[in-house]
Design a protein around this motif. Sequence first.
Motif, PDB file in Angstrom:
ATOM      1  N   ASN A 165       0.847  -1.187   0.000  1.00 19.76           N
ATOM      2  CA  ASN A 165       0.000   0.000   0.000  1.00 19.76           C
ATOM      3  C   ASN A 165       0.882   1.237   0.000  1.00 19.76           C
ATOM      4  O   ASN A 165       2.112   1.156   0.043  1.00 19.76           O
ATOM      5  CB  ASN A 165      -0.968  -0.020   1.193  1.00 19.76           C
ATOM      6  N   LEU A 166       0.253   2.414  -0.033  1.00 20.45           N
ATOM      7  CA  LEU A 166       1.003   3.663  -0.148  1.00 20.45           C
ATOM      8  C   LEU A 166       1.816   3.980   1.102  1.00 20.45           C
ATOM      9  O   LEU A 166       2.760   4.763   1.047  1.00 20.45           O
ATOM     10  CB  LEU A 166       0.037   4.806  -0.447  1.00 20.45           C
ATOM     11  N   THR A 167       1.468   3.359   2.224  1.00 24.33           N
ATOM     12  CA  THR A 167       2.188   3.609   3.471  1.00 24.33           C
ATOM     13  C   THR A 167       3.480   2.800   3.551  1.00 24.33           C
ATOM     14  O   THR A 167       4.536   3.329   3.903  1.00 24.33           O
ATOM     15  CB  THR A 167       1.299   3.273   4.683  1.00 24.33           C
ATOM     16  N   TYR A 168       3.422   1.512   3.216  1.00 24.93           N
ATOM     17  CA  TYR A 168       4.559   0.627   3.438  1.00 24.93           C
ATOM     18  C   TYR A 168       5.456   0.424   2.224  1.00 24.93           C
ATOM     19  O   TYR A 168       6.638   0.094   2.384  1.00 24.93           O
ATOM     20  CB  TYR A 168       4.077  -0.719   3.970  1.00 24.93           C
ATOM     21  N   VAL A 191       6.693   4.067  -3.975  1.00 27.83           N
ATOM     22  CA  VAL A 191       5.878   5.285  -3.997  1.00 27.83           C
ATOM     23  C   VAL A 191       6.729   6.493  -4.391  1.00 27.83           C
ATOM     24  O   VAL A 191       6.307   7.329  -5.202  1.00 27.83           O
ATOM     25  CB  VAL A 191       5.195   5.498  -2.627  1.00 27.83           C
ATOM     26  N   ILE A 192       7.949   6.561  -3.864  1.00 30.86           N
ATOM     27  CA  ILE A 192       8.851   7.663  -4.235  1.00 30.86           C
ATOM     28  C   ILE A 192       9.234   7.560  -5.706  1.00 30.86           C
ATOM     29  O   ILE A 192       9.160   8.540  -6.458  1.00 30.86           O
ATOM     30  CB  ILE A 192      10.113   7.643  -3.346  1.00 30.86           C
ATOM     31  N   ALA A 222     -10.231  10.608  15.725  1.00 30.38           N
ATOM     32  CA  ALA A 222      -9.726  10.327  14.370  1.00 30.38           C
ATOM     33  C   ALA A 222      -9.408   8.839  14.265  1.00 30.38           C
ATOM     34  O   ALA A 222      -9.126   8.172  15.276  1.00 30.38           O
ATOM     35  CB  ALA A 222      -8.475  11.147  14.082  1.00 30.38           C
ATOM     36  N   PRO A 223      -9.449   8.282  13.052  1.00 30.72           N
ATOM     37  CA  PRO A 223      -9.100   6.862  12.871  1.00 30.72           C
ATOM     38  C   PRO A 223      -7.612   6.621  13.071  1.00 30.72           C
ATOM     39  O   PRO A 223      -6.801   7.544  12.988  1.00 30.72           O
ATOM     40  CB  PRO A 223      -9.523   6.586  11.428  1.00 30.72           C
ATOM     41  N   THR A 224      -7.255   5.367  13.333  1.00 27.50           N
ATOM     42  CA  THR A 224      -5.852   4.981  13.447  1.00 27.50           C
ATOM     43  C   THR A 224      -5.173   5.029  12.082  1.00 27.50           C
ATOM     44  O   THR A 224      -4.042   5.496  11.949  1.00 27.50           O
ATOM     45  CB  THR A 224      -5.746   3.545  14.008  1.00 27.50           C
ATOM     46  N   VAL A 225      -5.874   4.525  11.073  1.00 28.65           N
ATOM     47  CA  VAL A 225      -5.336   4.455   9.712  1.00 28.65           C
ATOM     48  C   VAL A 225      -6.429   4.858   8.731  1.00 28.65           C
ATOM     49  O   VAL A 225      -7.593   4.475   8.892  1.00 28.65           O
ATOM     50  CB  VAL A 225      -4.850   3.022   9.363  1.00 28.65           C
ATOM     51  N   ILE A 226      -6.061   5.652   7.723  1.00 25.08           N
ATOM     52  CA  ILE A 226      -6.957   5.955   6.613  1.00 25.08           C
ATOM     53  C   ILE A 226      -6.338   5.363   5.355  1.00 25.08           C
ATOM     54  O   ILE A 226      -5.178   5.626   5.036  1.00 25.08           O
ATOM     55  CB  ILE A 226      -7.168   7.465   6.429  1.00 25.08           C
ATOM     56  N   THR A 227      -7.095   4.550   4.641  1.00 24.26           N
ATOM     57  CA  THR A 227      -6.615   3.950   3.390  1.00 24.26           C
ATOM     58  C   THR A 227      -7.376   4.576   2.229  1.00 24.26           C
ATOM     59  O   THR A 227      -8.603   4.607   2.248  1.00 24.26           O
ATOM     60  CB  THR A 227      -6.840   2.434   3.388  1.00 24.26           C
TER      61      THR A 227
END
Length: 536
Positions: free
Chosen positions: A223-226, A231-232, A531-536
């Motif tokens: 995903n875009l986080t990990y 992503v870069i 707020a949520p912990t994670v937003i995907t």
Amino acid sequence: MNSSQSAGATLVVSGDGRYFSKDAIQIIVKMAAANGVRRVWIGQDGLLSTPAVSCVIRERVGADGSKATGAFILTASHNPGGPNEDFGIKYNMENGGPAPEAITDKIYEHTKSIKEYLIAEDLPDVDIATIGVTSFSGPEGSFDVEVFDSTVDYIRLMKTIFDFTSIQKLLASPKFIFCYDALHGVAGIYARRIFVEELGAKESSLLNCMPKEDFGGGHPDPNLTYAKELVIRMGLDKSKPQDDPPEFGAAADGDADRNMILGKRFFVTPSDSVAIIAANAVQAIPYFSSGLKGVARSMPTSAALDVVAKNLNLNFFEVPTGWKFFGNLMDAGLCSICGEESFGTGSDHIREKDGIWAVLAWLSILACKNKDNLNGENLVTVEDIVGQHWATYGRHFYTRYDYENVDASGAKELMGYLVKLQSSLAEINKIIKGIRSDVSDVVHADEFEYKDPVDGSISKHQGIRYLFADGSRLVFRLSGTGSEGATIRLYIEQYEKDSSKTARDSQEALAPLVEVALKLSNMQEFTGRSAPTVIT
């Protein structure tokens, strides 16, 4: 499986290479020998992707005509690995798919009463690095262990599905730059063999393709986080701008069943990905040239696939979360392509989701769209294909909010409140109009229940749905209600069929429905979270 049930069986044992896998393989081999298993098949170095295991069960035939009767897959999927991280074991059945709940429940019941186990402790360790067959005289008779090339069966199957020649031409185009990140999971061994050796991509196209026991210290979740490095490179990190990113990028999770698809400075949501593959499959992928049997998605996945199915007059199924539900449909010949919002996509070629299959499907679509323009100045891009899809079918703006480790009692109260609220659509719409007058009316609300059309089994309490007149949706799901807390997942989906509005900012498009979801559910009051912990 007791010794009488396992007598003569052929088992596959391999995994994603995470820490403890090699030790676990030796233990399983010795237990298999003691329980009368006839032969064990192991991928070289103990490596097999989850989709490759399904392929091996379904397709591989031993020299003596044997077929696999099941598999132990050593993986914790997209969870981190290493001495202090996760290790897991999955059992797959004779059809190549995950064991159904009836089997896993029975296994669990056995674990509560087991008093002894059989193991051939004197059996020497097997050299899993060297291809070949080792024969033993086991406690229950002849016992063979075969180590085989992990990629051969899977690549052979992929070549029956896709036109490798057309993909080769695409990757040979000087205008088309390709990038694949295996996140140090098992996908790396398949990426090198398929993308570089078979399809001609440059070695420099591959990122993190050496499997490691700790996944290089990273989190192998595509995903875009990990998938930070990818992503870069693809130009999606605004803090680190790239002059000329690749046209296409993809990532895999640890066991290679999940995938992420990226274009140049562009992210494709998993919900859009499966819809776009289904919409283009007949034209772009030879395996589907005679048509699709049907399509399916998990309930929380956006309804983008529903619109494609309706427009193409395809059988459509909405199932609970869990790949086994897709497997039932496929075994019955009812489904060709399926997917889920958690980055899983697949088809009836096997009975698992398949990350590399999804990448090859996208490359096939790009090759088809560019077949007359591979050396031209303006290739049809990933973003072009997604934009064309939105113009035809509309866009499902989509996000997921995860509230992790919230108080379990508060989470249950929230879900109970949402169910109770569903007794009156008039009351729901009155509350919504008091929050946002510009949001469509709810026309249906329920707690999702699924009756399997194949085996008649019923799965209840699969999530709470609010369906809106304009095709938008809110879905609430609860998981993990033990002493450590619960996770609430909120799925927010805004449908837009006006093609002049499909390119607008996603956060802007979703903002009204996000506000409605949080206030309608009293999320902060029940969970104490602002707020949520994670937003995907």
